[in-house]
Enzyme design. Structure first.
Site, PDB file in Angstrom:
ATOM      1  N   ARG A 151      25.564 103.405  -8.194  1.00  0.00           N
ATOM      2  CA  ARG A 151      25.105 104.145  -9.216  1.00  0.00           C
ATOM      3  C   ARG A 151      26.146 103.829 -10.437  1.00  0.00           C
ATOM      4  NH1 ARG A 151      27.157 109.577 -11.082  1.00  0.00           N
ATOM      5  NH2 ARG A 151      25.815 110.454 -12.622  1.00  0.00           N
TER       6      ARG A 151
ATOM      7  N   GLU B 229      27.785 112.625  -7.000  1.00  0.00           N
ATOM      8  CA  GLU B 229      29.112 112.376  -7.459  1.00  0.00           C
ATOM      9  C   GLU B 229      30.211 113.438  -6.622  1.00  0.00           C
ATOM     10  OE1 GLU B 229      30.817 112.532 -11.170  1.00  0.00           O
ATOM     11  OE2 GLU B 229      29.444 111.400 -12.107  1.00  0.00           O
TER      12      GLU B 229
ATOM     13  N   GLU C 251      25.413 114.681 -15.971  1.00  0.00           N
ATOM     14  CA  GLU C 251      26.229 116.038 -16.488  1.00  0.00           C
ATOM     15  C   GLU C 251      25.979 116.547 -17.868  1.00  0.00           C
ATOM     16  OE1 GLU C 251      30.251 115.925 -15.216  1.00  0.00           O
ATOM     17  OE2 GLU C 251      29.612 115.775 -13.114  1.00  0.00           O
TER      18      GLU C 251
ATOM     19  N   ASN D  39      26.224 116.685  -8.703  1.00  0.00           N
ATOM     20  CA  ASN D  39      27.630 116.390  -8.958  1.00  0.00           C
ATOM     21  C   ASN D  39      28.617 117.496  -8.488  1.00  0.00           C
ATOM     22  OD1 ASN D  39      26.902 113.890  -9.715  1.00  0.00           O
ATOM     23  ND2 ASN D  39      28.000 113.987 -11.719  1.00  0.00           N
TER      24      ASN D  39
ATOM     25  N   HIS E 222      25.687 108.209 -19.633  1.00  0.00           N
ATOM     26  CA  HIS E 222      26.937 108.956 -19.097  1.00  0.00           C
ATOM     27  C   HIS E 222      27.942 108.976 -20.389  1.00  0.00           C
ATOM     28  CE1 HIS E 222      29.267 109.421 -15.024  1.00  0.00           C
ATOM     29  NE2 HIS E 222      29.870 109.936 -16.147  1.00  0.00           N
TER      30      HIS E 222
ATOM     31  N   TYR F 183      32.818 118.860  -7.219  1.00  0.00           N
ATOM     32  CA  TYR F 183      34.085 118.790  -7.073  1.00  0.00           C
ATOM     33  C   TYR F 183      34.812 119.971  -6.550  1.00  0.00           C
ATOM     34  CZ  TYR F 183      33.202 114.238  -9.564  1.00  0.00           C
ATOM     35  OH  TYR F 183      32.878 113.060  -9.563  1.00  0.00           O
TER      36      TYR F 183
END
Ligand code: PNW
Length: 463
Positions: free
Chosen positions: A75, A369, A164, A292, A119, A294
């Site tokens: 990606r 991600e 995002e 994504n 991005h 985290y």
């Protein structure tokens, strides 16, 4: 039995401004991140993406690393100001050629290209004309999408419109910790809509010009927990869920903005930038929803009397990205933390995927991600023993397996990141790579996590 089927896609991710460098080469013009990072005080140590990991010159070596890791997919993102300098007008063949070579290089190595159109490197000229706060930017994005899809077509397996949009809108236009560094809540909400619109318009382009390609978008969905079960704390969590998640999931997957989001933000904007038909456009069917993840977020209602914790759960203390949510407090989370100051919470990833299973049962998912920054130590013998990263990856990939076992349709996992790179406001200080980059020599060295991930990709089995 292996934890993941043969068909599960193992990949890794990067982004143009974070790795390419060559900021002024072959016709590329400045993006908002060039301007932002060159503005004193905006990034840690004044770091910029001028050189980054020099991927623009070292892409073949980097593709060889991807092949050696045995990954199924890669990606990457395309830099808008490289392929259409200034954001409008003629396309730049040298820029298109770079990505064309990259895509062919992946295909030659048997790696599936997954391209992100945006991005965060918006051409500066478009920001000067109002940026994502204006509708015109979404129209320019549609033209840009047509140019790159025409050039690369269905050699690209999966087209991802945006990465995002939460970050682009709220960090870029409300808290100002990302480019363009504005702190205007009304502009941030307009940006939410124009990013959503850009997604819909570009999605239409992919459908028309590359019907064989997969269409996706990547969202950083938040897992938001109320501190207590009180009605007030649960309402705080609902408000943040509206801003963080449903502002995007609503129009993209349900065809409408959630009514509570519009009501919560009514004092900031009347949402008149949403025109008749926009929501229908935005709801272009997705082959894959990219997620994504985290860390998680802990909130409580704030009454203005009790002391505020002054943390947003992601280690930032600038202006709030959470527009219209002044009565919500973000609580520091129990550790452990990564070097970003983000708490480590693998069960929240399972929870998020099960929520998506419940709310969008027919929507295939992909982790686009997940990964961690730590202060890596290079041993005297040159090895990089990044056990904490391996542990983070292991626990999150196990959380994906758990969600799959409970029926979440997760088709693949992209590790952030292939290489150490320019970590936005944190510059080169935070390292997310499974491959270390020595920024003096540009030498790449596999960390232990790279060897660990290579084994996982080969076996589909967590050790
Ligand atoms: C994502 N937050 O950024 C991006 O997609 C990557 O480019 C980036 O390198 C990676 O995650 C690690 O940070 C985020 O403040 C930046 O909540 C900030 C936040 C979330 C994601």
């Amino acid at each position: 039995m292996s934890d993941f089927p043969e068909s599960f896609v193992w990949g890794s991710a990067t982004a143009s401004y974070q790795i390419e460098g060559a900021a002024t080469e072959d016709g590329r013009t400045p993006s908002i991140w060039d301007t932002f990072s060159h503005t004193p005080g905006r990034t840690l140590n004044g770091d910029t993406g001028d050189v980054a990991a020099d991927h623009y010159h070292r892409w073949q070596e980097d593709l060889d690393h991807i092949a050696a890791l045995g990954l199924d997919a890669y990606r990457f993102s395309i830099a808008w100001p490289r392929v259409r300098p200034g954001g409008s007008g003629p396309f730049n063949q040298a820029g298109l050629d770079f990505y064309s070579r990259l895509v062919d290089g992946l295909l030659e190595r048997g790696v599936r290209p997954v391209a992100t159109m945006y991005h965060w490197d918006l051409p500066q000229e478009l920001e000067d004309a109002g940026g994502w706060a204006t509708r015109e930017t979404a129209l320019r994005f549609q033209e840009y999408a047509a140019g790159i899809v025409e050039a690369l077509g269905d050699r690209v397996h999966t087209w991802t419109t945006l990465n995002e949009p939460w970050c682009s809108a709220y960090l870029g236009y409300a808290s100002g910790v990302h480019a363009p560094g504005r702190t205007d809540p009304a502009a941030a909400l307009a940006a939410v809509h124009h990013l959503n619109l850009a997604h819909g318009l570009a999605g239409q382009v992919v459908r028309e010009l590359a019907p064989a390609a997969q269409l996706s978008v990547t969202l950083n969905l938040h897992v938001i927990r109320p501190e207590s079960d009180s009605a007030e704390d649960r309402d705080a969590a609902r408000r943040i869920d509206a801003l963080a998640n449903r502002a995007f999931l609503g129009p993209m997957l349900d065809g409408a903005y959630p009514a509570d989001l519009l009501a919560d933000t009514a004092a900031i904007t009347d949402w008149s930038f949403v025109r008749e038909g926009d929501e229908k456009l935005i709801a272009v069917p997705l082959d894959v929803l990219g997620v994504n993840y985290y860390s998680s977020t802990l909130v409580r209602a704030w009454d203005g009397v009790s002391p505020r914790s002054d943390a947003d759960g992601h280690g930032q203390s600038a202006a709030s990205p959470w527009v219209g949510a002044d009565n919500v407090d973000f609580l520091p989370q129990p550790g452990p933390y990564t070097a970003m100051g983000w708490n480590i919470d693998p069960p929240a990833l399972t929870e998020l995927l099960l929520r998506l299973r419940d709310e969008y049962p027919r929507q295939p998912l992909m982790i686009t991600e997940n990964g961690a920054a730590f202060d890596d130590v290079v041993s005297p013998d040159g090895t990089i023993q990044d056990d904490r990263r391996i542990d983070y990856l292991h626990r999150h990939i196990a959380a994906v397996a758990e969600a799959r076992a409970q029926g979440a349709d997760v088709r693949g996992y992209f590790l952030w990141s292939l290489l150490d790179n320019f970590e936005w406001g944190y510059g080169y200080d935070r390292r997310f790579g499974i491959i270390r980059v020595d920024y003096d020599t540009q030498v790449r060295t596999w960390k232990q996590s790279a060897h660990w991930y290579q084994r996982l990709a080969a076996t589909g089995q967590l050790p």
